[in-house]
Design a protein around this motif. Sequence first.
Motif, short mmCIF file in Angstrom:
data_model
loop_
_atom_site.label_atom_id
_atom_site.label_comp_id
_atom_site.label_asym_id
_atom_site.label_seq_id
_atom_site.Cartn_x
_atom_site.Cartn_y
_atom_site.Cartn_z
N GLU A 31 18.47 71.58 24.57
CA GLU A 31 19.53 71.06 25.44
C GLU A 31 20.85 71.43 24.78
O GLU A 31 21.01 71.28 23.57
CB GLU A 31 19.42 69.54 25.58
CG GLU A 31 18.12 69.08 26.24
CD GLU A 31 17.92 67.58 26.12
OE1 GLU A 31 18.67 66.94 25.33
OE2 GLU A 31 17.04 67.04 26.80
N ASP A 33 25.09 71.17 24.79
CA ASP A 33 26.36 70.58 25.24
C ASP A 33 27.49 71.44 24.69
O ASP A 33 27.51 71.78 23.51
CB ASP A 33 26.52 69.15 24.72
CG ASP A 33 25.64 68.16 25.46
OD1 ASP A 33 25.02 68.55 26.47
OD2 ASP A 33 25.55 67.01 25.00
N ARG A 73 25.42 71.40 29.47
CA ARG A 73 26.47 70.50 29.96
C ARG A 73 27.82 70.90 29.38
O ARG A 73 27.91 71.39 28.27
CB ARG A 73 26.18 69.05 29.57
CG ARG A 73 24.89 68.49 30.13
CD ARG A 73 24.81 66.98 29.93
NE ARG A 73 24.88 66.59 28.52
CZ ARG A 73 24.91 65.31 28.09
NH1 ARG A 73 24.87 64.32 28.98
NH2 ARG A 73 24.95 65.05 26.81
N GLU A 299 28.07 60.61 26.25
CA GLU A 299 28.95 60.15 27.32
C GLU A 299 29.46 58.75 27.03
O GLU A 299 30.64 58.44 27.26
CB GLU A 299 28.19 60.18 28.65
CG GLU A 299 27.76 61.57 29.08
CD GLU A 299 26.88 61.53 30.32
OE1 GLU A 299 25.98 60.67 30.38
OE2 GLU A 299 27.10 62.36 31.21
N THR A 311 33.98 67.83 33.45
CA THR A 311 32.58 68.28 33.50
C THR A 311 32.49 69.60 34.27
O THR A 311 33.48 70.10 34.82
CB THR A 311 31.71 67.23 34.20
OG1 THR A 311 32.15 67.12 35.57
CG2 THR A 311 31.81 65.87 33.51
N TRP A 312 31.28 70.15 34.34
CA TRP A 312 31.06 71.37 35.09
C TRP A 312 31.33 71.15 36.58
O TRP A 312 31.96 72.00 37.24
CB TRP A 312 29.63 71.86 34.87
CG TRP A 312 29.31 73.13 35.61
CD1 TRP A 312 28.39 73.30 36.59
CD2 TRP A 312 29.92 74.41 35.42
NE1 TRP A 312 28.37 74.61 37.02
CE2 TRP A 312 29.31 75.32 36.33
CE3 TRP A 312 30.93 74.88 34.57
CZ2 TRP A 312 29.67 76.66 36.40
CZ3 TRP A 312 31.30 76.22 34.66
CH2 TRP A 312 30.68 77.09 35.56
#
Length: 348
Positions: A31, A33, A73, A299, A311-312
Amino acid sequence: MARTLRWRSSAPARPAIYAADTLAKSDTRCEVDLFDRLPAPFGLVRHGVAPDHPRIKQIAHALHRVLDQPGIRLFGNVAYGRDLGLADLRAHYDAVIMATGCERDRDLDIPGIGLRGSFGAAEFVQWIRRPPRRAHGLAAGRHAGRRDRCRERRARPARRARRLHLHFLRRPVALLGPDRVTSLRTERMALTGDGSVRGTGEMTDFPVQAVYRAIRYQGGHLAELAFDHEAGVLPHGAGRVLALAGQLVPGVYAVGWIKRGPVGLIGHTRGCALRTVGSLLADVDGLPRPTDPDPAAVEALLGGRGVRYTTWDGWLTLGKVERQLGEERGRERMKVVPREEMVELSGA
């Protein structure tokens, strides 16, 4: 059960995004970020180059596809050393890749460099890419201001011809002036025949109103990490960040210009990312475990500190607004530049 690798990269310009893409395509489940101190991603592709350049548009589309992948993310408007520290990142991630680039001008150590009218190329680029007014004000006042601008254009005298003079074999010696730059003193250099030059002692003062130095960019010191101030990079071994004494900093890596300095083109950047990710993947089994790997914890941390992160999805919203502004002016896109406006439009 296979370990899920969580890692964080800062900031999502090309090197970080290439590294994210390489890791996402690896056999290691992960994952990712990405943190950026600016509200919008893509680094110099967005903030330093004309957006309508064909080559830049291709790169932007490729970077967009990477960040649009599941498992990646984006946290914009988050600055390392201000909103998050190294201890925070280690608590939530298996590994951290620093991709902060080189944002400041390299120093030119000559007398008078601090006078008013002396600027660096990075500062100049920051100024020249800003619109004269806020983007929304420009779009909204487009019709009302057209008549006034026409009157101004008619009243202006004819534009004077401009000339560009290139002076080779001239070494800057000093900037002169009582309180601002009035002249640039240079020394004539001579070729030595072995690829280098020598000073001749012959000085010339050129009357000027401003001086812009363009002698490469330099990285800035990152909190809690050693820094090579002369080279302007993080000390590293194959992308693994090193401490002052030369020992490895576990789980911390570098990529891009903060790793190798402001050199190389796009191909170099991708290769640099491949090598750093290769080091990271080779270290997977020995990486320190985060104490709180829950993705929601980051978050919660930012929210608890009052950080208005983007954010995206927020970037997609901002992009839609910019394309609408561009369409109104006959352009593909009109950038929103003021930081607060970018944050607001991104729905932070």
